[in-house]
Design an enzyme around this catalytic site. Structure first.
Site, PDB file in Angstrom:
ATOM      1  N   ASP A   1      -4.050  -8.349  -4.181  1.00 41.83           N
ATOM      2  CA  ASP A   1      -4.330  -9.392  -3.202  1.00 41.83           C
ATOM      3  C   ASP A   1      -4.523 -10.749  -3.863  1.00 41.83           C
ATOM      4  O   ASP A   1      -4.119 -11.769  -3.314  1.00 41.83           O
ATOM      5  CB  ASP A   1      -5.575  -9.028  -2.376  1.00 41.83           C
ATOM      6  CG  ASP A   1      -5.216  -8.027  -1.288  1.00 41.83           C
ATOM      7  OD1 ASP A   1      -4.156  -8.203  -0.662  1.00 41.83           O
ATOM      8  OD2 ASP A   1      -5.978  -7.070  -1.073  1.00 41.83           O
TER       9      ASP A   1
ATOM     10  N   HIS B   1       0.818  -1.217   0.000  1.00 43.27           N
ATOM     11  CA  HIS B   1       0.000   0.000   0.000  1.00 43.27           C
ATOM     12  C   HIS B   1       0.848   1.261   0.000  1.00 43.27           C
ATOM     13  O   HIS B   1       0.447   2.281  -0.556  1.00 43.27           O
ATOM     14  CB  HIS B   1      -1.002  -0.032   1.157  1.00 43.27           C
ATOM     15  CG  HIS B   1      -2.141  -0.948   0.866  1.00 43.27           C
ATOM     16  ND1 HIS B   1      -2.317  -2.136   1.514  1.00 43.27           N
ATOM     17  CD2 HIS B   1      -3.109  -0.864  -0.064  1.00 43.27           C
ATOM     18  CE1 HIS B   1      -3.369  -2.754   1.004  1.00 43.27           C
ATOM     19  NE2 HIS B   1      -3.872  -1.996   0.043  1.00 43.27           N
TER      20      HIS B   1
ATOM     21  N   GLU C   1     -10.665 -10.663  -5.239  1.00 37.06           N
ATOM     22  CA  GLU C   1      -9.266 -10.582  -4.815  1.00 37.06           C
ATOM     23  C   GLU C   1      -8.876 -11.723  -3.887  1.00 37.06           C
ATOM     24  O   GLU C   1      -7.788 -11.749  -3.340  1.00 37.06           O
ATOM     25  CB  GLU C   1      -8.977  -9.223  -4.172  1.00 37.06           C
ATOM     26  CG  GLU C   1      -9.911  -8.824  -3.054  1.00 37.06           C
ATOM     27  CD  GLU C   1      -9.618  -7.418  -2.505  1.00 37.06           C
ATOM     28  OE1 GLU C   1      -8.532  -6.878  -2.719  1.00 37.06           O
ATOM     29  OE2 GLU C   1     -10.520  -6.884  -1.829  1.00 37.06           O
TER      30      GLU C   1
ATOM     31  N   CYS D   1      -8.599  -3.476 -11.017  1.00 34.48           N
ATOM     32  CA  CYS D   1      -8.121  -2.267 -10.350  1.00 34.48           C
ATOM     33  C   CYS D   1      -6.854  -2.499  -9.541  1.00 34.48           C
ATOM     34  O   CYS D   1      -6.385  -1.624  -8.845  1.00 34.48           O
ATOM     35  CB  CYS D   1      -9.221  -1.659  -9.477  1.00 34.48           C
ATOM     36  SG  CYS D   1      -9.762  -2.774  -8.176  1.00 34.48           S
TER      37      CYS D   1
HETATM   38  C1  PEP Z   1      -6.054  -5.207  -4.817  1.00 36.72           C
HETATM   39  O1  PEP Z   1      -5.956  -6.002  -3.877  1.00 36.72           O
HETATM   40  O2  PEP Z   1      -5.640  -5.465  -5.968  1.00 36.72           O
HETATM   41  C2  PEP Z   1      -6.683  -3.893  -4.625  1.00 36.72           C
HETATM   42  C3  PEP Z   1      -6.970  -3.124  -5.646  1.00 36.72           C
HETATM   43  O3  PEP Z   1      -6.920  -3.480  -3.357  1.00 36.72           O
HETATM   44  P1  PEP Z   1      -5.769  -2.981  -2.362  1.00 36.72           P
HETATM   45  O4  PEP Z   1      -4.516  -2.767  -3.161  1.00 36.72           O
HETATM   46  O5  PEP Z   1      -6.241  -1.744  -1.721  1.00 36.72           O
HETATM   47  O6  PEP Z   1      -5.639  -4.124  -1.416  1.00 36.72           O
HETATM   48 MG    MG Z   2      -7.024  -5.640  -2.029  1.00 35.50          MG
END
Ligand code: PEP
Ligand code: MG
Length: 555
Positions: free
Chosen positions: A435, A169, A411, A482
């Site tokens: 994820d 993150h 995910e 995403c």
């Molecule tokens: C992901 O897991 O790909 C996602 C978009 O969510 P985050 O990166 O916030 O876990």
């Molecule tokens: Mg995620």
């Protein structure tokens, strides 16, 4: 290229300033002392030797003279808690050093261990804020998402971290804030000093400390090239992202807060594919739910002329825990987070759903998306809760878009494998590859030690993506992506070949994605995907993709 500013969490921080409030300092010491004592009590000594060592530790920890000295350092001298412990320990150490007995000399390390534990408990409570005082590359051991989101970034020109992976993150936040970053740098933060010159290339993942003239010239040349490339991409910002044979892809943006909107509009984004709403929860200025409601509404107002706005409900937990919420778990990434947490903290969840519903009033394409859904059962229960909240709104006369679109992130592998079932309950599915890859390959996305295993092109991952895309289309709903994989243009032939309808990424990736999509053909990407799905491992797929890209429009 900028001077370094070094920050390390791992060093125990002791300030040598006296304090006025002796009672508060005493309380800080007592709390840290109790915690250390209970930690030591909790150690399960196996052997007789271990038992003997622990007995010595306890005796030291309970030594009345040692404790008296610490308390008097606070009460009589006004030392802060950490300093008081350190000063008392130094005194004991110097006494032990003078004793002509090996047994006592060996106790010095034990005493340092115990005092270190107490001091780190104290400094954990008094965690320093990270303030970069001059324009600099911040060189740190690691950063927490809550730290980067709440710090003043005006002086941060770049970021070098010893730890972290490209889909952590912190990396995602740095990317969306436009901060050039390089991670997984071993012990760099221990080797660099404040003021050293740092040159870094976030794209190539390279860092030079105190570069010589030749090296500096090389970095400058790279920078000039990048500035020119970005300027030429801006010319294409108004064009649609459509392949040569007419397959149109929506290029949307990921944001963590309202400051991300402007750059999405500039890049010509077709909407917001992911608003990571949990990040606002980490900022004290958004502690008030009305403020969050206002931000959601503002986001819809500003972005809806360009396309849909997708609110992901709180993905709190894992590595994203607001300060005032203490969640202590053995395994937080597999733990109490996202919808699992929201379905227990229903007031918090209800408030957020109402805020999103209010933001949708009068708009056609606001979307609501649930994170970390593991299967249809869990999905049905969150949708049922949303239906209750909608009813409540209707009764109270709160307006919202009745046709608000409901989607789920895919995910977790169990959700991906059952995407054919899940697709029946939602208006869209959005693949969170960050994820999904982490859980499929059992590789922590933030751990640089095993980042070599984090392979988006692992055949297991591709088979899941394929199944999700096919399940969406068989059920007549669109599929988005995403996760960070969507923002790496080299993966586009695979994503286009699978027919992913929408890609959502950092604003800085949108223009390059558009340029590359316009050079591809959907049909050749589709045959390429057919071929790739028959390959046995990530290495062969990576090789095949490299070859495909060099033939088809990478230039
Ligand atoms: C992901 O897991 O790909 C996602 C978009 O969510 P985050 O990166 O916030 O876990
Ligand atoms: Mg995620």
């Amino acid at each position: 290229m900028a001077k370094a500013y070094v920050f390390r969490h791992s060093e125990i921080y002791i300030s040598y300033e006296t304090v006025e409030d002796h009672d508060a300092a005493l309380q800080a010491f007592e709390a840290a002392y109790r915690k250390t004592h209970s930690d030591i009590d909790a150690i399960d000594a196996g052997s007789e030797d271990e038992k003997a060592i622990l007995a010595v530790y306890k005796a030291m920890l309970e030594d009345p003279d040692y404790l008296l000295l610490i308390r008097s350092n606070i009460k009589d001298k006004g030392y802060n808690a950490a300093w008081a412990v350190e000063a008392a320990t130094d005194k004991y150490v110097s006494l032990l050093e003078r004793v002509n007995d090996d047994f006592f000399k060996e106790r010095i390390a034990d005493l340092r261990d115990i005092s270190g534990r107490i001091i780190s408990e104290i400094s954990a409570e008094e965690r320093r804020d990270i303030t970069v005082p001059y324009p600099a590359v911040l060189v740190a051991d690691y950063l927490l998402p809550s730290e980067i989101i709440s710090m003043d970034l005006s002086c941060v020109k770049g970021l070098c971290l010893d730890k972290g992976g490209v889909t952590s993150h912190v990396a995602i936040l740095a990317r969306s804030l436009g901060i050039p970053s390089v991670f997984a740098l071993g012990d760099l933060s221990a080797d660099v000093s404040d003021g050293d010159l740092i040159a870094l290339d976030g794209k190539a993942g390279t860092v030079a400390v105190n570069p010589d003239r030749k090296m500096k010239a090389m970095y400058r040349k790279k920078l000039d090239k990048q500035i020119r490339a970005e300027a030429s991409l801006e010319n294409g910002a108004g064009e649609p992202a459509v392949t040569a044979d007419g397959f149109e892809v929506s290029l949307m943006g990921n944001i963590e807060g309202p400051e991300g909107i402007e750059s999405l509009i500039k890049a010509g984004a077709d909407g917001i594919g992911l608003f990571r709403t949990e990040f606002l929860m980490m900022l004290p200025e958004y502690a008030d739910k009305e403020k969050r409601t206002a931000v959601y509404r503002e986001t819809v107002e500003r972005m809806s002329p360009y396309g849909p706005v997708t609110f992901r409900t709180y993905d709190i937990g894992g590595d994203k825990v607001p300060k005032e919420m203490k969640i202590e778990e053995e395994n937080p990434i597999l733990g109490w987070r996202a919808v699992r947490l929201c379905m227990e903290m229903k007031d918090l969840f209800r408030d957020q759903l109402i805020s999103i519903l209010k933001a949708s009033a009068g708009y056609k394409d606001v979307r609501l998306m649930f994170p970390m859904v593991s299967g249809s059962e869990e999905l049905k229960s969150v949708i049922a809760f949303l239906d209750e909240v909608k009813d409540e709104c209707r009764k109270k006369g709160i307006e919202f878009a009745e046709d608000i679109k409901i989607g789920t992130m895919i995910e977790i592998p169990s959700a991906a494998i059952t995407a054919d079932v899940i697709a029946k309950y939602v208006d869209f599915m959005s693949i969170g590859t960050n994820d999904l890859i982490q859980y499929t390959i059992a590789v922590d996305r933030s751990n640089e030690k095993i980042s070599y295993l984090y392979r988006p092109l692992h055949p297991a991952v591709l088979r899941l993506l394929w199944h999700v895309a096919e399940s969406a289309h068989k059920n007549g709903i669109p599929v988005s992506m995403c996760g960070e994989m969507a923002g790496y243009p080299d993966y586009l032939p695979i994503l286009i070949g699978m027919g992913i309808d929408e890609l959502s990424m950092a604003s800085s990736s949108i223009m390059e994605a558009r340029r590359r999509i316009r050079k591809l053909s959907r049909s050749s990407c589709a045959s390429f995907v057919n071929h790739v799905l028959s390959l046995p491992d990530a290495q062969e797929i990576e090789r095949a993709l490299k070859e495909f890209n060099s033939k088809h429009g990478k230039a």
